[in-house]
Scaffold this motif. Structure first.
Motif, PDB file in Angstrom:
ATOM      1  N   ARG A 133      42.511  49.384  52.414  1.00 45.36           N
ATOM      2  CA  ARG A 133      41.589  49.821  51.457  1.00 45.36           C
ATOM      3  C   ARG A 133      41.817  48.899  50.207  1.00 45.36           C
ATOM      4  NH1 ARG A 133      42.969  55.485  51.101  1.00 45.36           N
ATOM      5  NH2 ARG A 133      41.501  55.827  52.376  1.00 45.36           N
ATOM      6  N   VAL A 134      40.792  48.580  49.625  1.00 41.51           N
ATOM      7  CA  VAL A 134      40.773  47.868  48.293  1.00 41.51           C
ATOM      8  C   VAL A 134      40.696  48.857  47.230  1.00 41.51           C
ATOM      9  CG1 VAL A 134      40.046  46.163  46.919  1.00 41.51           C
ATOM     10  CG2 VAL A 134      40.168  45.858  49.265  1.00 41.51           C
ATOM     11  N   GLU A 135      41.542  49.259  46.496  1.00 47.30           N
ATOM     12  CA  GLU A 135      41.552  50.290  45.451  1.00 47.30           C
ATOM     13  C   GLU A 135      40.428  49.855  44.158  1.00 47.30           C
ATOM     14  OE1 GLU A 135      42.705  52.830  46.659  1.00 47.30           O
ATOM     15  OE2 GLU A 135      44.420  52.422  47.634  1.00 47.30           O
ATOM     16  N   PRO A 136      40.011  50.886  43.369  1.00 45.36           N
ATOM     17  CA  PRO A 136      39.188  50.163  42.373  1.00 45.36           C
ATOM     18  C   PRO A 136      39.881  49.318  41.331  1.00 45.36           C
ATOM     19  CG  PRO A 136      39.043  52.668  42.694  1.00 45.36           C
ATOM     20  CD  PRO A 136      40.208  52.193  43.364  1.00 45.36           C
ATOM     21  N   THR A 137      41.127  49.107  41.335  1.00 45.32           N
ATOM     22  CA  THR A 137      41.695  48.183  40.363  1.00 45.32           C
ATOM     23  C   THR A 137      41.628  46.974  41.272  1.00 45.32           C
ATOM     24  OG1 THR A 137      43.767  48.946  41.391  1.00 45.32           O
ATOM     25  CG2 THR A 137      43.537  49.842  39.110  1.00 45.32           C
ATOM     26  N   GLY A 138      41.399  46.692  42.273  1.00 43.26           N
ATOM     27  CA  GLY A 138      41.159  45.353  42.974  1.00 43.26           C
ATOM     28  C   GLY A 138      42.527  45.389  43.769  1.00 43.26           C
ATOM     29  N   LYS A 139      43.490  46.407  43.712  1.00 44.37           N
ATOM     30  CA  LYS A 139      44.712  46.268  44.433  1.00 44.37           C
ATOM     31  C   LYS A 139      44.475  46.585  45.909  1.00 44.37           C
ATOM     32  CE  LYS A 139      46.997  44.829  40.654  1.00 44.37           C
ATOM     33  NZ  LYS A 139      47.101  43.596  40.331  1.00 44.37           N
ATOM     34  N   LEU A 140      45.357  46.298  46.702  1.00 41.92           N
ATOM     35  CA  LEU A 140      45.203  46.546  48.160  1.00 41.92           C
ATOM     36  C   LEU A 140      46.209  47.535  48.830  1.00 41.92           C
ATOM     37  CD1 LEU A 140      43.870  43.846  47.640  1.00 41.92           C
ATOM     38  CD2 LEU A 140      44.134  43.341  50.029  1.00 41.92           C
ATOM     39  N   THR A 141      45.758  48.413  49.288  1.00 45.33           N
ATOM     40  CA  THR A 141      46.671  49.442  50.244  1.00 45.33           C
ATOM     41  C   THR A 141      46.472  49.172  51.428  1.00 45.33           C
ATOM     42  OG1 THR A 141      46.722  50.814  47.988  1.00 45.33           O
ATOM     43  CG2 THR A 141      47.593  51.634  50.468  1.00 45.33           C
ATOM     44  N   ILE A 142      47.423  48.988  52.400  1.00 42.60           N
ATOM     45  CA  ILE A 142      47.323  49.050  53.915  1.00 42.60           C
ATOM     46  C   ILE A 142      48.197  49.892  54.707  1.00 42.60           C
ATOM     47  CG2 ILE A 142      48.834  47.063  54.174  1.00 42.60           C
ATOM     48  CD1 ILE A 142      46.061  46.361  56.292  1.00 42.60           C
ATOM     49  N   HIS A 143      47.248  50.688  55.211  1.00 45.71           N
ATOM     50  CA  HIS A 143      48.040  51.840  56.160  1.00 45.71           C
ATOM     51  C   HIS A 143      48.128  51.290  57.462  1.00 45.71           C
ATOM     52  CE1 HIS A 143      47.147  54.632  52.726  1.00 45.71           C
ATOM     53  NE2 HIS A 143      46.181  53.741  52.429  1.00 45.71           N
TER      54      HIS A 143
ATOM     55  N   LYS B  16      37.325  42.612  58.448  1.00 53.08           N
ATOM     56  CA  LYS B  16      36.257  43.624  57.988  1.00 53.08           C
ATOM     57  C   LYS B  16      35.996  43.618  56.456  1.00 53.08           C
ATOM     58  CE  LYS B  16      33.542  46.013  60.556  1.00 53.08           C
ATOM     59  NZ  LYS B  16      33.808  46.895  61.693  1.00 53.08           N
ATOM     60  N   VAL B  17      37.045  43.836  55.667  1.00 51.90           N
ATOM     61  CA  VAL B  17      36.937  44.202  54.268  1.00 51.90           C
ATOM     62  C   VAL B  17      36.610  43.100  53.470  1.00 51.90           C
ATOM     63  CG1 VAL B  17      38.402  44.999  52.305  1.00 51.90           C
ATOM     64  CG2 VAL B  17      38.569  46.013  54.529  1.00 51.90           C
ATOM     65  N   ALA B  18      37.219  41.774  53.995  1.00 52.10           N
ATOM     66  CA  ALA B  18      36.942  40.632  53.327  1.00 52.10           C
ATOM     67  C   ALA B  18      35.185  40.220  53.522  1.00 52.10           C
ATOM     68  CB  ALA B  18      37.880  39.525  53.937  1.00 52.10           C
ATOM     69  N   GLY B  19      34.992  40.696  54.567  1.00 53.44           N
ATOM     70  CA  GLY B  19      33.344  40.251  54.869  1.00 53.44           C
ATOM     71  C   GLY B  19      32.615  41.346  53.763  1.00 53.44           C
ATOM     72  N   LYS B  20      33.068  42.352  53.901  1.00 53.87           N
ATOM     73  CA  LYS B  20      32.308  43.202  52.805  1.00 53.87           C
ATOM     74  C   LYS B  20      32.536  42.678  51.307  1.00 53.87           C
ATOM     75  CE  LYS B  20      31.272  47.876  51.458  1.00 53.87           C
ATOM     76  NZ  LYS B  20      31.859  49.356  51.681  1.00 53.87           N
ATOM     77  N   MET B  21      33.885  42.310  51.045  1.00 53.58           N
ATOM     78  CA  MET B  21      33.788  41.759  49.529  1.00 53.58           C
ATOM     79  C   MET B  21      32.889  40.613  49.348  1.00 53.58           C
ATOM     80  SD  MET B  21      38.098  42.529  49.140  1.00 53.58           S
ATOM     81  CE  MET B  21      38.166  42.061  47.558  1.00 53.58           C
ATOM     82  N   ARG B  22      32.879  39.547  50.476  1.00 56.92           N
ATOM     83  CA  ARG B  22      32.081  38.440  50.440  1.00 56.92           C
ATOM     84  C   ARG B  22      30.584  39.055  49.914  1.00 56.92           C
ATOM     85  NH1 ARG B  22      34.765  36.748  54.705  1.00 56.92           N
ATOM     86  NH2 ARG B  22      36.433  35.278  54.192  1.00 56.92           N
ATOM     87  N   ARG B  23      30.129  40.001  50.843  1.00 61.64           N
ATOM     88  CA  ARG B  23      28.711  40.446  50.570  1.00 61.64           C
ATOM     89  C   ARG B  23      28.621  40.780  49.000  1.00 61.64           C
ATOM     90  NH1 ARG B  23      29.923  42.673  55.715  1.00 61.64           N
ATOM     91  NH2 ARG B  23      29.700  44.541  54.859  1.00 61.64           N
ATOM     92  N   ILE B  24      29.328  41.527  48.690  1.00 59.93           N
ATOM     93  CA  ILE B  24      29.396  42.023  47.430  1.00 59.93           C
ATOM     94  C   ILE B  24      29.373  41.125  46.496  1.00 59.93           C
ATOM     95  CG2 ILE B  24      30.152  43.737  45.660  1.00 59.93           C
ATOM     96  CD1 ILE B  24      31.210  45.396  47.974  1.00 59.93           C
ATOM     97  N   ALA B  25      30.236  40.100  46.584  1.00 58.11           N
ATOM     98  CA  ALA B  25      30.587  39.185  45.476  1.00 58.11           C
ATOM     99  C   ALA B  25      29.227  38.066  45.547  1.00 58.11           C
ATOM    100  CB  ALA B  25      31.632  38.167  45.954  1.00 58.11           C
ATOM    101  N   ALA B  26      28.700  37.890  46.487  1.00 56.12           N
ATOM    102  CA  ALA B  26      27.580  37.367  46.842  1.00 56.12           C
ATOM    103  C   ALA B  26      26.254  37.828  46.085  1.00 56.12           C
ATOM    104  CB  ALA B  26      27.246  36.888  48.232  1.00 56.12           C
TER     105      ALA B  26
ATOM    106  N   GLU C  72      36.786  49.680  52.221  1.00 55.47           N
ATOM    107  CA  GLU C  72      38.132  49.852  53.170  1.00 55.47           C
ATOM    108  C   GLU C  72      37.615  49.703  54.654  1.00 55.47           C
ATOM    109  OE1 GLU C  72      38.616  54.182  51.858  1.00 55.47           O
ATOM    110  OE2 GLU C  72      38.564  54.622  54.310  1.00 55.47           O
ATOM    111  N   SER C  73      38.399  49.534  55.681  1.00 56.46           N
ATOM    112  CA  SER C  73      38.334  49.647  57.114  1.00 56.46           C
ATOM    113  C   SER C  73      39.320  50.116  57.877  1.00 56.46           C
ATOM    114  CB  SER C  73      37.709  48.144  57.536  1.00 56.46           C
ATOM    115  OG  SER C  73      37.507  48.032  58.588  1.00 56.46           O
ATOM    116  N   THR C  74      39.126  50.687  59.002  1.00 54.61           N
ATOM    117  CA  THR C  74      40.164  51.146  59.703  1.00 54.61           C
ATOM    118  C   THR C  74      39.836  50.450  61.174  1.00 54.61           C
ATOM    119  OG1 THR C  74      40.533  53.239  58.815  1.00 54.61           O
ATOM    120  CG2 THR C  74      41.147  52.884  61.217  1.00 54.61           C
TER     121      THR C  74
END
Lengths: 199, 789
Positions: free
Chosen positions: B488-498, B562-572, B624-626
């Motif tokens: 999960r990338v949190e609203p602050t842009g920090k990452l939590t991995i469970h 998965k998450v990086a893909g979504k971040m790329r799409r949003i960033a693009a 986020e992605s599981t």
């Protein structure tokens, strides 16, 4: 596990034999001994409490006598249960022999062949053997002191006369000779509790 | 800090765990704050290996002030089903274990009653007051005799106490076996040992205020398996059970089991609606936690006159103990030993029969290395015997039989694929490091200091990262195979991995952060790793069998993609460019070749609808992605250990003078942590060879359940080890990682054993069983000397 040992008592053989047959003397000599009770002509129970610091455990021993040969010795077969501390079962061969010397001395030797279980076993044979011997030493010191207190004139002891005592009496008196067996149980318990405290 | 240019993977990043652990701030299960109304448990344990329970008098204990309740096996039967380990093999004889013994006890230490008391002291006192009337029965305590026709049965329905039997043969085995020039036979015997983590087990179960759920804190490696196990046994949905793993003071597989106490603590917290606590003491730890490696390997090699193994026959016996442990059962060790034995060698013709024998002893389970230290002791001991018999140097025998790298990938005799590896390279480098040829040029025999010296080699493969097909191949149904990660990338842009794993000293908080940082293009400081909490992590198989890097690493990589893909799409979308032009690094999304970027925080704000950007069409909120990763059947690491020892023939003592390791666990995430795993494993292996031995007598009594007599190695017993890494990344599993958690012990047991055997071979002492405690070594030397006379 086999435990062997011998102790010297400063009294003639017959006196030692008789003293060992006196439940009151035994109770005094054996640390923690609470009870010696006849439950059948040749079967007995005893309770010994071993206490270290705040922890104590009571060991109940029931024994059967065989090969009784007064005043020379006998074999004790029995079992001791210490509840959570475990159990011990096996046999003890006890022999009285005369030590030659200026003053009369009797050697009490014991050979214990014991199988121990539960916490007692888990403590390890090496330690139990040492502890059993030190308890035996303490017992015989106590026994000597008790003999002297009880029978200041040890010289009045007579020559051994096995035939003098009726059979049931012999058995009853011999029953009181459990201590070498109980030493093992008490020692086991003592060591078990020590280690239990240490872990 | 310039880390990202090179990446974190492959660097000795300091362990994030060490800051608080070394300051003594780790919160272990016994450190949890005492809760109001907490009840403490005490267990009455059987002093007999085999006995009928005739009666239990609890009255004196119940009369003790502060005793809340006493429950026997009969009382508990309504609270939990017996423990039944399902194994999908025909040769397996199912057997169930009551959570608390009913009618019969089958090993020393088996629980007979549980006491609930207001304090742990009262619980202890109450144990002394329970009177159990036992009828002692004859016991089958020794592996060698437990399957005899007249041996007492552990379970009435299991004939000859054979709890499990498996047989296997390659095609045309007899033909191949007959094609050798000579047959060499040997029996190898390993001693009974246990993991003995410095922190014994313990649990605290806390009921919630609503009244239907509990949280169980337990010192375990397998939170998800424990949760499912409890749900199944006490008949409560998993949704009402949360399992949390605090800091764990060593697991080693000892805590990769599901134990009766976990059920008992949970069931009693449910029943009494009070917090329930139980902490194991050392004696309980040694007599009730799983044991391991009471194994006998009868090995026959058909060999050519130049030392090539044509065919190999194994008859393996393992001691299962009284019950098949959960979840690995009694099949783990026999299938492990038999299936791993061929190791890094070109052994194409192989047959085995493997049996697990029930005895009146503590159940066996998955101790670090499982059967690999013993099976490599057997095959590596055989390599030395081939050399001695034929007059060929033992290293040369290995080189003649080893699978050359150019022949990889290789499918071994039992069908396990070795995709990559470096068997010969590891051996040659390890020989160089230890000074092998120099040692062999020295004269043999007693040295000027009165000692005999020897050198011992172990070449091995280490099965790691076993996936679902691998566990099914070993008949295990309760061990899923996959692991998982929720990123999960949190609203602050920090990452939590469970992550579905549970850290017990492996450094997961560091290594998984390293992997994720490289995957996402951020700093490890921006990453929080959460593990060991079923309420916070997705389902998984958890931490044992050298699997975290492979299974957890794969899951982290999958989730990050998965998450990086979504971040790329949003960033693009935000930067108005193509998705393919976005590159993630330095916690930002850059447009490749242009000086334009958005930060992770800005992307996250968009994902959480916290700024003026909209999401790309069709994109959901959140970031986020599981993901679940099920690796292949097995990922095979490999290594070579070589030990040089000096044996004092008078004292029987063995000193390790030199030790070299060349290890290949594929892509190394953190070399310092890999070295630590190897060093720790070597220490355990040295203990296993030279010191450790759980002694049962013929009646099934444990004679040394204490650290005075169950001797563990100390720093003084462990040599400096030279450790080199060769990296052959796996191509079959995501990420290129191979496991390393067990390799240290797998290599140490055979190499030290072989070194002692080498030292004493000149005296005709046949070293084929361990432990090699001084008394045994001295006796063997004297016996050989008297035999020679």
């Amino acid at each position: 596990m086999k435990i062997e040992g011998q102790n010297c008592v400063n009294a003639p053989k017959q006196v030692v034999w008789e003293s060992l047959n006196d439940p009151e003397i035994l109770r005094k000599a054996l640390p923690g001994c609470e009870e010696l009770r006849q439950i059948a002509p040749d079967a007995f129970e005893a309770k010994v409490r071993a206490k270290i610091g705040p922890v104590s455990a009571r060991f109940t021993g029931s024994v059967q006598l065989c090969d009784i040969d007064p005043p020379h010795g006998y074999v004790i077969v029995g079992e001791g249960k210490g509840g959570a501390a475990g159990f011990a079962k096996g046999s003890a061969r006890v022999a009285l022999t005369v030590q030659d010397g200026q003053s009369p001395q009797t050697i009490v030797s014991y050979q214990v062949d014991v199988q121990i279980g539960g916490k007692l076993a888990q403590i390890g044979a090496r330690l139990i053997e040492g502890a059993a011997k030190s308890i035996a030493d303490e017992f015989f010191r106590g026994l000597t002191a008790a003999i002297e207190a009880d029978r200041p004139e040890t010289s009045k002891a007579e020559a051994p006369s096995e035939s003098a005592a009726p059979e049931s009496d012999v058995v009853q008196k011999a029953a009181a000779l459990m201590p070498p067996w109980l030493f093992g149980i008490a020692a086991c318990g003592t060591v078990a509790l020590l280690l239990w405290l240490a872990v | 800090m310039g880390k990202q240019a090179k990446g974190y993977i492959g660097r000795s990043v300091l362990r994030r765990e060490d800051d608080y652990l070394l300051r003594g701030k780790g919160q272990f299960v016994d450190d949890l704050p005492v809760l109001s109304g907490q009840i403490f448990l005490g267990f009455v344990m059987s002093p007999y290996a085999h006995a009928n329970i005739l009666g239990i008098d609890t009255s004196a204990a119940l009369a003790l002030p502060g005793v809340v309740a006493v429950l026997t096996g009969e009382d508990f039967a309504s609270l939990s089903a017996p423990m039944l380990t399902e194994i999908g093999f025909d040769g397996y004889k199912s057997n169930s274990r009551p959570v608390i013994a009913r009618q019969k006890v089958r090993f020393v230490g088996e629980h007979v009653a549980v006491i609930l008391a207001e304090s742990e002291y009262i619980a202890r006192d109450a144990i002394e007051l329970i009177e159990v009337d036992y009828e002692a029965l004859p016991a089958a305590a020794k592996l060698e005799t437990a399957f005899a026709d007249d041996a007492p049965l552990v379970h009435d329905h299991i004939e000859n106490n054979v709890m499990f039997r498996a047989a296997f043969s390659t095609e045309k085995f007899d033909e191949a076996f007959a094609s050798g020039d000579l047959v060499i036979k040997e029996r190898f015997r390993t001693g009974r040992v246990a993991g003995t983590p410095i922190e014994p087990r313990g649990c605290v179960a806390v009921p919630d205020h609503v009244g239907d759920s509990i949280t169980l804190y337990t010192s375990s490696q397998i939170p998800h398996i424990v949760r499912t196990g409890i749900a199944k046994h006490i008949g409560c949905p998993e949704s009402r059970i949360r399992v949390v793993i605090p800091e764990v003071g060593g697991g080693f597989g000892t805590k990769a089991q599901f134990y009766p106490e976990e059920i008992i603590v949970a069931a009693l917290a449910m029943k009494y609606r009070r917090p329930v606590k139980w902490i194991q003491d050392r004696r309980e730890e040694i007599i009730t936690n799983i044991h391991a490696r009471d194994h006998i390997y009868d090995l026959e090699a058909s060999v050519t006159s130049d030392g090539i193994i044509k065919a190999l026959r194994l008859n393996l016996l393992t001691n299962a103990g009284a019950y098949s442990s959960y979840p690995f059962g009694c099949t783990l060790e026999p299938t492990g030993g038999a299936r791993m034995l061929v190791g890094p060698y070109k052994i194409k013709h192989y047959t085995y029969e493997a049996r697990a024998i029930a005895t009146h002893t503590c159940p066996s389970g998955a101790y670090r290395g499982v059967a690999q230290p013993s099976c490599f002791m057997a095959i590596e001991g055989m390599m030395d015997r081939i050399g001695r018999k034929l007059g060929i140097d033992p290293a040369e025998v290995r080189l003649r039989n080893i699978i050359p790298t150019k022949e990889l990938p290789w499918v071994n005799a039992v069908g396990v694929r070795y995709d990559t590896g470096s068997y010969e390279e590891c051996l040659r480098l390890a020989m160089e490091r230890i000074g092998y040829s120099e040692f062999r040029q020295q004269p043999r025999g007693i040295g000027p200091d009165g000692k005999y010296r020897g050198i011992g080699i172990c070449c091995f493969t280490e099965i790691s990262g076993t996936g679902a097909p691998g566990w099914r191949a070993r008949g295990l149904i309760r061990v899923p195979g996959f692991d998982s990660a929720l990123l999960r990338v949190e609203p602050t842009g920090k990452l939590t991995i469970h992550i579905s794993h549970a850290n017990s000293g492996q450094g997961h908080l560091t290594t998984f952060a390293q992997i994720l940082a490289d995957q996402m293009g951020t700093d490890v400081e921006n990453i929080t790793v959460i593990e060991g909490d079923t309420g916070a992590t997705p389902y998984g198989t958890n931490t044992f069998a050298s699997r975290s890097a492979v299974t957890g690493g794969g899951a982290v990589i999958r989730a990050s993609e998965k998450v990086a893909g979504k971040m790329r799409r949003i960033a693009a979308h935000m930067l108005e460019c193509g998705e393919m032009d976005i590159e993630l690094r330095e916690s930002k999304a850059f447009v490749t070749g242009a000086d334009r970027s958005v930060t992770f925080e800005e992307i996250a704000q968009t994902a959480y609808s916290m700024n003026s950007f909209t999401l790309p069409e069709g994109e959901e909120y959140g970031l986020e992605s599981t993901n679940y990763y099920d690796p292949p059947l097995a990922t095979m690491a490999n290594a070579v250990h070589i030990a040089q020892v000096a044996v004092d023939p008078k004292l029987g003592s063995v000193a390790i003078e030199k030790y070299a390791v060349v290890h290949d666990c594929g892509r190394v995430i953190n070399p310092m942590i890999v070295d630590g795993q190897i060093q720790g494993g070597i220490a355990q292996g040295i203990g296993e060879v030279l010191m450790e031995e759980i002694v049962y007598d013929d009646e099934g009594q444990i004679l040394n359940a204490n650290f005075l007599e169950y001797q563990l190695p100390t720093a003084l017993d462990i040599p400096n080890c030279s450790i080199d890494h060769i990296e052959s990344p796996t191509i079959d599993a995501v990420g290129g990682f191979k496991g390393v958690g067990e390799g240290g012990v797998i290599g140490a047991v055979p190499s030290v054993t072989n070194a002692v055997a080498d030292a004493l071979s000149i005296l005709n002492v046949n070293v084929n069983s361990i432990p090699l405690r001084p008394a045994y070594v001295a006796t063997a030397i004297r016996t050989a000397a008297s035999g020679a006379n």
